[in-house]
Design a protein around this motif. Structure first.
Motif, mmCIF file in Angstrom:
data_model
loop_
_atom_site.group_PDB
_atom_site.id
_atom_site.type_symbol
_atom_site.label_atom_id
_atom_site.label_comp_id
_atom_site.label_asym_id
_atom_site.label_seq_id
_atom_site.Cartn_x
_atom_site.Cartn_y
_atom_site.Cartn_z
ATOM 1 N N LEU A 176 44.286 -32.655 -21.095
ATOM 2 C CA LEU A 176 44.918 -33.952 -20.907
ATOM 3 C C LEU A 176 46.060 -33.667 -19.941
ATOM 4 O O LEU A 176 46.807 -32.727 -20.164
ATOM 5 C CB LEU A 176 45.510 -34.472 -22.220
ATOM 6 C CG LEU A 176 44.627 -34.400 -23.464
ATOM 7 C CD1 LEU A 176 45.472 -34.653 -24.708
ATOM 8 C CD2 LEU A 176 43.521 -35.432 -23.359
ATOM 9 N N HIS A 181 45.074 -44.864 -19.915
ATOM 10 C CA HIS A 181 45.279 -43.466 -20.334
ATOM 11 C C HIS A 181 44.639 -43.241 -21.690
ATOM 12 O O HIS A 181 44.029 -42.204 -21.934
ATOM 13 C CB HIS A 181 46.772 -43.136 -20.440
ATOM 14 C CG HIS A 181 47.509 -43.226 -19.149
ATOM 15 N ND1 HIS A 181 48.350 -44.264 -18.863
ATOM 16 C CD2 HIS A 181 47.527 -42.420 -18.081
ATOM 17 C CE1 HIS A 181 48.877 -44.083 -17.663
ATOM 18 N NE2 HIS A 181 48.382 -42.979 -17.166
ATOM 19 N N THR A 234 40.943 -42.674 -21.341
ATOM 20 C CA THR A 234 40.614 -41.365 -20.768
ATOM 21 C C THR A 234 40.893 -40.248 -21.770
ATOM 22 O O THR A 234 40.085 -39.340 -21.948
ATOM 23 C CB THR A 234 41.443 -41.146 -19.477
ATOM 24 O OG1 THR A 234 41.115 -42.187 -18.576
ATOM 25 C CG2 THR A 234 41.150 -39.813 -18.838
ATOM 26 N N ALA A 240 38.358 -37.633 -23.449
ATOM 27 C CA ALA A 240 38.570 -36.187 -23.270
ATOM 28 C C ALA A 240 38.604 -35.487 -24.624
ATOM 29 O O ALA A 240 37.985 -34.426 -24.812
ATOM 30 C CB ALA A 240 39.868 -35.934 -22.504
ATOM 31 N N CYS A 281 47.161 -29.102 -9.490
ATOM 32 C CA CYS A 281 46.064 -29.423 -10.409
ATOM 33 C C CYS A 281 44.980 -28.342 -10.352
ATOM 34 O O CYS A 281 44.494 -27.861 -11.386
ATOM 35 C CB CYS A 281 45.510 -30.793 -10.017
ATOM 36 S SG CYS A 281 44.206 -31.364 -11.086
ATOM 37 N N ASP A 295 44.102 -26.007 -13.434
ATOM 38 C CA ASP A 295 42.793 -26.104 -14.083
ATOM 39 C C ASP A 295 42.085 -24.748 -14.046
ATOM 40 O O ASP A 295 41.401 -24.365 -14.998
ATOM 41 C CB ASP A 295 41.944 -27.213 -13.441
ATOM 42 C CG ASP A 295 42.391 -28.607 -13.894
ATOM 43 O OD1 ASP A 295 42.960 -28.714 -15.004
ATOM 44 O OD2 ASP A 295 42.189 -29.587 -13.154
ATOM 45 N N VAL A 311 36.776 -31.329 -16.408
ATOM 46 C CA VAL A 311 37.934 -32.197 -16.163
ATOM 47 C C VAL A 311 37.510 -33.636 -16.470
ATOM 48 O O VAL A 311 36.559 -34.141 -15.884
ATOM 49 C CB VAL A 311 38.395 -32.064 -14.693
ATOM 50 C CG1 VAL A 311 39.325 -33.201 -14.304
ATOM 51 C CG2 VAL A 311 39.066 -30.718 -14.470
ATOM 52 N N ARG A 348 38.978 -37.400 -16.374
ATOM 53 C CA ARG A 348 40.110 -38.193 -15.872
ATOM 54 C C ARG A 348 39.585 -39.500 -15.312
ATOM 55 O O ARG A 348 38.378 -39.755 -15.311
ATOM 56 C CB ARG A 348 40.885 -37.387 -14.820
ATOM 57 C CG ARG A 348 40.069 -37.003 -13.612
ATOM 58 C CD ARG A 348 40.891 -36.129 -12.692
ATOM 59 N NE ARG A 348 40.086 -35.564 -11.621
ATOM 60 C CZ ARG A 348 40.449 -34.526 -10.905
ATOM 61 N NH1 ARG A 348 41.596 -33.917 -11.138
ATOM 62 N NH2 ARG A 348 39.679 -34.069 -9.933
ATOM 63 N N TRP A 392 32.860 -32.174 -13.831
ATOM 64 C CA TRP A 392 33.716 -33.365 -13.688
ATOM 65 C C TRP A 392 33.164 -34.509 -14.512
ATOM 66 O O TRP A 392 31.950 -34.743 -14.542
ATOM 67 C CB TRP A 392 33.762 -33.800 -12.213
ATOM 68 C CG TRP A 392 34.047 -32.672 -11.279
ATOM 69 C CD1 TRP A 392 33.136 -31.955 -10.551
ATOM 70 C CD2 TRP A 392 35.323 -32.096 -10.986
ATOM 71 N NE1 TRP A 392 33.774 -30.980 -9.818
ATOM 72 C CE2 TRP A 392 35.113 -31.043 -10.066
ATOM 73 C CE3 TRP A 392 36.631 -32.362 -11.411
ATOM 74 C CZ2 TRP A 392 36.154 -30.265 -9.562
ATOM 75 C CZ3 TRP A 392 37.666 -31.581 -10.896
ATOM 76 C CH2 TRP A 392 37.416 -30.551 -9.990
ATOM 77 N N HIS A 422 34.452 -38.471 -14.818
ATOM 78 C CA HIS A 422 35.457 -39.503 -14.526
ATOM 79 C C HIS A 422 35.178 -40.733 -15.372
ATOM 80 O O HIS A 422 34.024 -41.145 -15.526
ATOM 81 C CB HIS A 422 35.438 -39.831 -13.029
ATOM 82 C CG HIS A 422 35.964 -38.702 -12.173
ATOM 83 N ND1 HIS A 422 35.199 -37.610 -11.822
ATOM 84 C CD2 HIS A 422 37.186 -38.490 -11.634
ATOM 85 C CE1 HIS A 422 35.934 -36.783 -11.088
ATOM 86 N NE2 HIS A 422 37.151 -37.295 -10.958
#
Ligand code: GLU
Length: 297
Positions: A17, A29, A32, A36, A213, A217, A225, A227, A252, A254
Motif C-alpha cells: 500500500l 483509496h 484500491t 490490495a 517507486c 518496489d 503492484v 494501484r 501489475w 490496476h
C-alpha cells in the motif's frame, strides 16, 4: 467490487500500500487498498505499507496519522516494517534517500538520464495543446536532451551532483512498451508519443515519484503492484526504469477509478467522500463497499 483476476497462488506474494500523506484518503483509496489487502490475503502473502512522503511541501503529519487510522478502521493490516512496540511502522520514503541516490548514480553513469535546465514556465509554454497527453505531465519537448552519439567524455563531464538541476530519463522514441495488467488485460504505450522524457530527480534534491517507486518496489521485493488506473501510463515509464536499472519488474493490477456523482475522478479535495468524513458520519466499513460499487464503474 470489480471482477478480480485470480491472485498469484504463491505464498511468496508481496504486495504494498503506498499512500501519500498529502490529503485525506478517499473512497478511491479505500477501494484500491481493500483490493490490495484481499489479494495479499488470498495469496497468503505479505503486505507492506509505504508512506510516500517525498513531497516535503505537501506532506503533513496529520494526514499521516489520519491514513493510519483510516487503514485500521478499514480492517487493513500489514505484516512488515520497523517494530514500534508491537506494531509495524510503515517504511517512509523520506528515510530512504541513500537508496534513491544509488539508483540515480547508476542511471547517470550509464547515460539514461540527462540534466534539464528548463523552468516550469518554459515547459508550460512549450506544451502546446496538441502535445498535451495528460493534464499534469505534458510531453517534454526535448530542449535539453543530448543529441545521439555523444562522445564518451559527455558522460564524464555530466554534473555529478544530483541537485544541480532537474534530471530526465531519455525515453526510447517510438518504442512500444507493453505489459499485461491483471485487471485490465494487455496494455501498450508508445514512448515519445504517449509520454516523453520524464523527471527522475528534481533540482530541489528530491527523487521523482517514478524513481522512488521503482527503487522501493524492487527493494521491498514486491511481486504485484496494486494501484489506481490513473497510474497505468506511469507503469510504462517505470518498466523503462526497471530495464535501465537491471531490475525485474513486478506484476501489475490496476483498479478502476472511483468517480463522484458527476463522473469526475475523486481527488483529495473531495472531502465529502473522504474515509474520515464517512467514518465520522457513522458509516461502517461494509457500507463503503456498496458506495464504491455505486460510485465506481
Ligand atoms: N503514492 C501514490 C499515490 O498516493 C501511489 C503510488 C503507487 O501506488 O505506485 O497516488
Amino acid at each position: 467490487m470489480e471482477r478480480m483476476a485470480p491472485p498469484l497462488s504463491s505464498s511468496l506474494y508481496r504486495g504494498r500500500l503506498a499512500p501519500s500523506p498529502t490529503g485525506l484518503l478517499h473512497l478511491g483509496h479505500a477501494r484500491t487498498f481493500l483490493v490490495a489487502a484481499a489479494r495479499a490475503r488470498d495469496a497468503r502473502g505479505t503486505l507492506v505499507l509505504r508512506n510516500e512522503d517525498l513531497d516535503r511541501e505537501r506532506s503533513r503529519s496529520e494526514f499521516y496519522r489520519a491514513m493510519l487510522e483510516d487503514l485500521h478502521w478499514l480492517g487493513i493490516n500489514w505484516q512488515e516494517g520497523p517494530d514500534i512496540g508491537g506494531q509495524y511502522a510503515p517504511y517512509s520514503q523520506s528515510e530512504r534517500g541513500a537508496s534513491y541516490l544509488v539508483a540515480f548514480q547508476r542511471l547517470r553513469n550509464t547515460g539514461f538520464i540527462y540534466p534539464c535546465k528548463c523552468s516550469r514556465k518554459e515547459l508550460a509554454l512549450a506544451a502546446s495543446a496538441p502535445h498535451e497527453n495528460d493534464e499534469d505531465d505534458p510531453i517534454y519537448p526535448g530542449t535539453c536532451r543530448p543529441q545521439p552519439g555523444q562522445p564518451e567524455s559527455y558522460l564524464r563531464n555530466l554534473p555529478s551532483s544530483h541537485s544541480a538541476s532537474n534530471w530526465r530519463f531519455r525515453v526510447p522514441d517510438d518504442e512500444t512498451i507493453e505489459f499485461e495488467d491483471r485487471h485490465f488485460g494487455p496494455q501498450r504505450f508508445i514512448a515519445g508519443r504517449d509520454f516523453g522524457d520524464f523527471l527522475v530527480w528534481r533540482r530541489d534534491g528530491v527523487p521523482s515519484y517514478q524513481l522512488a517507486c521503482v527503487v522501493d518496489d524492487a527493494a521491498m521485493r514486491i511481486t504485484e503492484v496494486v494501484r489506481g488506473a490513473d497510474l497505468l501510463k506511469s507503469t510504462a515509464r517505470q518498466i523503462l526504469l526497471y530495464r535501465a536499472l537491471g531490475l525485474e519488474p513486478p506484476q501489475w493490477y490496476h483498479c478502476p477509478l472511483v468517480t463522484d456523482a458527476s463522473g469526475q475522478r475523486l481527488a483529495k479535495r473531495h472531502d465529502a467522500l473522504a474515509i474520515r468524513t464517512l467514518r465520522e458520519q457513522g458509516k461502517q466499513p461494509e457500507e463503503l463497499q456498496e458506495m464504491m460499487a455505486a460510485a465506481g464503474n
